[in-house]
Every structure is written in C-alpha cells, then in structure tokens.
Design a protein around this motif. Sequence first.
Motif, PDB file in Angstrom:
ATOM      1  N   SER A  94       0.844  -1.189   0.000  1.00 19.63           N
ATOM      2  CA  SER A  94       0.000   0.000   0.000  1.00 19.63           C
ATOM      3  C   SER A  94       0.881   1.241   0.000  1.00 19.63           C
ATOM      4  O   SER A  94       2.079   1.175   0.275  1.00 19.63           O
ATOM      5  CB  SER A  94      -0.938   0.006   1.213  1.00 19.63           C
ATOM      6  OG  SER A  94      -0.199   0.091   2.416  1.00 19.63           O
ATOM      7  N   MET A  95       0.251   2.351  -0.292  1.00 22.64           N
ATOM      8  CA  MET A  95       0.922   3.647  -0.234  1.00 22.64           C
ATOM      9  C   MET A  95       0.511   4.295   1.085  1.00 22.64           C
ATOM     10  O   MET A  95      -0.682   4.363   1.391  1.00 22.64           O
ATOM     11  CB  MET A  95       0.473   4.536  -1.394  1.00 22.64           C
ATOM     12  CG  MET A  95       0.793   3.984  -2.764  1.00 22.64           C
ATOM     13  SD  MET A  95       2.494   4.203  -3.241  1.00 22.64           S
ATOM     14  CE  MET A  95       2.532   5.941  -3.560  1.00 22.64           C
ATOM     15  N   PRO A  96       1.462   4.760   1.872  1.00 19.72           N
ATOM     16  CA  PRO A  96       1.107   5.422   3.123  1.00 19.72           C
ATOM     17  C   PRO A  96       0.489   6.795   2.860  1.00 19.72           C
ATOM     18  O   PRO A  96       0.729   7.388   1.807  1.00 19.72           O
ATOM     19  CB  PRO A  96       2.443   5.552   3.840  1.00 19.72           C
ATOM     20  CG  PRO A  96       3.452   5.608   2.747  1.00 19.72           C
ATOM     21  CD  PRO A  96       2.910   4.721   1.659  1.00 19.72           C
ATOM     22  N   ASP A  97      -0.271   7.285   3.828  1.00 22.09           N
ATOM     23  CA  ASP A  97      -0.791   8.637   3.690  1.00 22.09           C
ATOM     24  C   ASP A  97       0.358   9.630   3.839  1.00 22.09           C
ATOM     25  O   ASP A  97       1.483   9.254   4.210  1.00 22.09           O
ATOM     26  CB  ASP A  97      -1.919   8.901   4.697  1.00 22.09           C
ATOM     27  CG  ASP A  97      -1.478   8.812   6.149  1.00 22.09           C
ATOM     28  OD1 ASP A  97      -0.301   9.093   6.472  1.00 22.09           O
ATOM     29  OD2 ASP A  97      -2.326   8.460   6.983  1.00 22.09           O
ATOM     30  N   ALA A  98       0.085  10.889   3.554  1.00 22.73           N
ATOM     31  CA  ALA A  98       1.140  11.905   3.539  1.00 22.73           C
ATOM     32  C   ALA A  98       1.830  12.042   4.895  1.00 22.73           C
ATOM     33  O   ALA A  98       3.051  12.182   4.961  1.00 22.73           O
ATOM     34  CB  ALA A  98       0.566  13.246   3.100  1.00 22.73           C
ATOM     35  N   ALA A  99       1.076  11.984   5.987  1.00 22.25           N
ATOM     36  CA  ALA A  99       1.675  12.130   7.318  1.00 22.25           C
ATOM     37  C   ALA A  99       2.598  10.963   7.634  1.00 22.25           C
ATOM     38  O   ALA A  99       3.688  11.157   8.193  1.00 22.25           O
ATOM     39  CB  ALA A  99       0.581  12.257   8.382  1.00 22.25           C
ATOM     40  N   THR A 100       2.195   9.766   7.279  1.00 26.89           N
ATOM     41  CA  THR A 100       3.030   8.595   7.522  1.00 26.89           C
ATOM     42  C   THR A 100       4.281   8.653   6.662  1.00 26.89           C
ATOM     43  O   THR A 100       5.391   8.370   7.145  1.00 26.89           O
ATOM     44  CB  THR A 100       2.247   7.299   7.260  1.00 26.89           C
ATOM     45  OG1 THR A 100       1.104   7.274   8.119  1.00 26.89           O
ATOM     46  CG2 THR A 100       3.102   6.072   7.502  1.00 26.89           C
ATOM     47  N   ALA A 101       4.130   9.024   5.389  1.00 25.78           N
ATOM     48  CA  ALA A 101       5.295   9.130   4.502  1.00 25.78           C
ATOM     49  C   ALA A 101       6.309  10.117   5.082  1.00 25.78           C
ATOM     50  O   ALA A 101       7.512   9.842   5.094  1.00 25.78           O
ATOM     51  CB  ALA A 101       4.867   9.551   3.105  1.00 25.78           C
ATOM     52  N   ARG A 102       5.823  11.228   5.597  1.00 23.61           N
ATOM     53  CA  ARG A 102       6.742  12.210   6.196  1.00 23.61           C
ATOM     54  C   ARG A 102       7.401  11.642   7.449  1.00 23.61           C
ATOM     55  O   ARG A 102       8.604  11.818   7.669  1.00 23.61           O
ATOM     56  CB  ARG A 102       6.022  13.507   6.517  1.00 23.61           C
ATOM     57  CG  ARG A 102       6.987  14.542   7.048  1.00 23.61           C
ATOM     58  CD  ARG A 102       6.338  15.872   7.310  1.00 23.61           C
ATOM     59  NE  ARG A 102       7.375  16.808   7.697  1.00 23.61           N
ATOM     60  CZ  ARG A 102       7.533  17.995   7.168  1.00 23.61           C
ATOM     61  NH1 ARG A 102       6.733  18.412   6.231  1.00 23.61           N
ATOM     62  NH2 ARG A 102       8.490  18.780   7.585  1.00 23.61           N
ATOM     63  N   ALA A 103       6.616  10.959   8.253  1.00 32.03           N
ATOM     64  CA  ALA A 103       7.152  10.401   9.499  1.00 32.03           C
ATOM     65  C   ALA A 103       8.251   9.368   9.246  1.00 32.03           C
ATOM     66  O   ALA A 103       9.212   9.289  10.009  1.00 32.03           O
ATOM     67  CB  ALA A 103       6.032   9.779  10.325  1.00 32.03           C
ATOM     68  N   VAL A 104       8.127   8.596   8.169  1.00 33.46           N
ATOM     69  CA  VAL A 104       9.096   7.518   7.932  1.00 33.46           C
ATOM     70  C   VAL A 104      10.250   7.917   7.017  1.00 33.46           C
ATOM     71  O   VAL A 104      11.201   7.155   6.860  1.00 33.46           O
ATOM     72  CB  VAL A 104       8.415   6.223   7.413  1.00 33.46           C
ATOM     73  CG1 VAL A 104       7.352   5.754   8.396  1.00 33.46           C
ATOM     74  CG2 VAL A 104       7.852   6.384   6.021  1.00 33.46           C
ATOM     75  N   THR A 105      10.162   9.110   6.412  1.00 36.59           N
ATOM     76  CA  THR A 105      11.244   9.559   5.529  1.00 36.59           C
ATOM     77  C   THR A 105      11.884  10.869   5.976  1.00 36.59           C
ATOM     78  O   THR A 105      13.021  11.162   5.596  1.00 36.59           O
ATOM     79  CB  THR A 105      10.759   9.762   4.076  1.00 36.59           C
ATOM     80  OG1 THR A 105       9.842  10.863   4.038  1.00 36.59           O
ATOM     81  CG2 THR A 105      10.118   8.496   3.524  1.00 36.59           C
ATOM     82  N   GLY A 106      11.126  11.677   6.712  1.00 37.21           N
ATOM     83  CA  GLY A 106      11.600  13.005   7.072  1.00 37.21           C
ATOM     84  C   GLY A 106      11.300  14.042   6.003  1.00 37.21           C
ATOM     85  O   GLY A 106      11.630  15.213   6.161  1.00 37.21           O
ATOM     86  N   TYR A 107      10.670  13.614   4.922  1.00 35.81           N
ATOM     87  CA  TYR A 107      10.350  14.519   3.817  1.00 35.81           C
ATOM     88  C   TYR A 107       8.845  14.559   3.585  1.00 35.81           C
ATOM     89  O   TYR A 107       8.162  13.541   3.707  1.00 35.81           O
ATOM     90  CB  TYR A 107      11.007  14.052   2.514  1.00 35.81           C
ATOM     91  CG  TYR A 107      12.510  14.126   2.511  1.00 35.81           C
ATOM     92  CD1 TYR A 107      13.161  15.346   2.626  1.00 35.81           C
ATOM     93  CD2 TYR A 107      13.283  12.982   2.376  1.00 35.81           C
ATOM     94  CE1 TYR A 107      14.553  15.414   2.597  1.00 35.81           C
ATOM     95  CE2 TYR A 107      14.669  13.040   2.341  1.00 35.81           C
ATOM     96  CZ  TYR A 107      15.286  14.259   2.457  1.00 35.81           C
ATOM     97  OH  TYR A 107      16.663  14.339   2.429  1.00 35.81           O
ATOM     98  N   GLU A 108       8.355  15.725   3.173  1.00 32.35           N
ATOM     99  CA  GLU A 108       6.943  15.832   2.845  1.00 32.35           C
ATOM    100  C   GLU A 108       6.715  15.312   1.431  1.00 32.35           C
ATOM    101  O   GLU A 108       7.626  15.327   0.594  1.00 32.35           O
ATOM    102  CB  GLU A 108       6.479  17.268   3.081  1.00 32.35           C
ATOM    103  CG  GLU A 108       6.239  18.107   1.923  1.00 32.35           C
ATOM    104  CD  GLU A 108       5.777  19.518   2.292  1.00 32.35           C
ATOM    105  OE1 GLU A 108       4.842  19.984   1.638  1.00 32.35           O
ATOM    106  OE2 GLU A 108       6.376  20.156   3.174  1.00 32.35           O
ATOM    107  N   ARG A 109       5.518  14.798   1.194  1.00 38.18           N
ATOM    108  CA  ARG A 109       5.189  14.254  -0.122  1.00 38.18           C
ATOM    109  C   ARG A 109       5.474  15.308  -1.191  1.00 38.18           C
ATOM    110  O   ARG A 109       5.213  16.482  -1.002  1.00 38.18           O
ATOM    111  CB  ARG A 109       3.717  13.834  -0.156  1.00 38.18           C
ATOM    112  CG  ARG A 109       3.404  12.998  -1.379  1.00 38.18           C
ATOM    113  CD  ARG A 109       2.005  12.458  -1.339  1.00 38.18           C
ATOM    114  NE  ARG A 109       1.991  11.247  -0.524  1.00 38.18           N
ATOM    115  CZ  ARG A 109       0.890  10.697  -0.051  1.00 38.18           C
ATOM    116  NH1 ARG A 109      -0.276  11.241  -0.286  1.00 38.18           N
ATOM    117  NH2 ARG A 109       0.951   9.593   0.656  1.00 38.18           N
ATOM    118  N   GLY A 110       6.032  14.876  -2.296  1.00 38.52           N
ATOM    119  CA  GLY A 110       6.427  15.791  -3.363  1.00 38.52           C
ATOM    120  C   GLY A 110       7.879  16.223  -3.254  1.00 38.52           C
ATOM    121  O   GLY A 110       8.411  16.855  -4.159  1.00 38.52           O
TER     122      GLY A 110
END
Length: 169
Positions: A94-110
């Motif tokens: 699955s694709m994580p939501d934007a908040a989760t993506a930021r939490a696990v990468t340190g970067y905001e979507r985009g």
Amino acid sequence: MGTDTSPSADDLDRVDAPAAAALEAAGLDFRITRHGRVASLDEAAAARGVQPGDIIKTLVVRRADDDFLFVLVPGDREISWPKLRHALGVTRLSMPDAATARAVTGYERGTITPFGSSNAWPVIADPTVLGRTVSIGAGAHGVAATLDGTAAIEALGATVADVTERRAD
C-alpha cells in the motif's frame, strides 16, 4: 561535486540539508536545479532541462507495519503493482498517507528522496534508470538533483527490478 545552476527563489534558498549532505557523502557528481513549484511533469522537465522520462519519482510503499521501501519510477512510467508484489514476494502493498510518509522519511510528499531520508529503507529502481542522466528530488519543493542514474542506483545500494509500466496518458 554539486553545483547550483539557478538563482534562489524566496522559499528555495537552500537544498534540504539531509539530501545535499547524502549526495555529497556518496561522492556523486550532481547539479542542483531550483525552479519553484510546477503543475505538471512536462513543466518540471522543462524547468530542469531534461525529458519527462528522465525525472525520477521516489514513491514510498508500505510492505507491512513499520516496513517501507522506496521505488524509483521514471516520470513516463508508473508502478505495476503486480510486478512489484512479485519482485518482493508479497501479496499486499500500500501507499502510506502523507503524514506517515513524512514520518518515515523526514520529507513531505512531493519532496521525498532516498538521499538523506530519516530511515534508510530499501530502494528498488526500475531498470530504465540505468545508463542515463536523471533528475531526482532533493528534499524541497522545486529543488532537484540531476545526476547519473547508474551512479545513483549504486550509491543507494538499490535493487534493479522491472516493477513499472508505461503510463497510460
């Protein structure tokens, strides 16, 4: 090493420090381009001086709870979920939501890039990234690093696998 090819815009007066530091630490020859926000792949390609297929999107994919990976996808392609599941030997992704993506990468979507991510998740790269100059996000909106795709894959320790298909436009 890294050079800056355009003047700074108001909110683009720096490259995200983790991305720049990771690119430098990897010993990669790269060029930073700042162009501000764009509305389409074609606009981004024109601003970066590359073809749309040379832009590499970094997508974060969730395999399981607290288990993510990066998939490097050329701009003219999209993830083939059946191919990616097969390559990973899993039945669900699955694709994580934007908040989760930021939490696990340190970067905001985009702005997500594996370079300087807060977690060194595994990287899968489409084979079309090899042997060409590519442009990948550098950790801030409208900021990209242009570099050799093969060198980027090697620096990231990426697995090369056919996990994409041509985009249906």
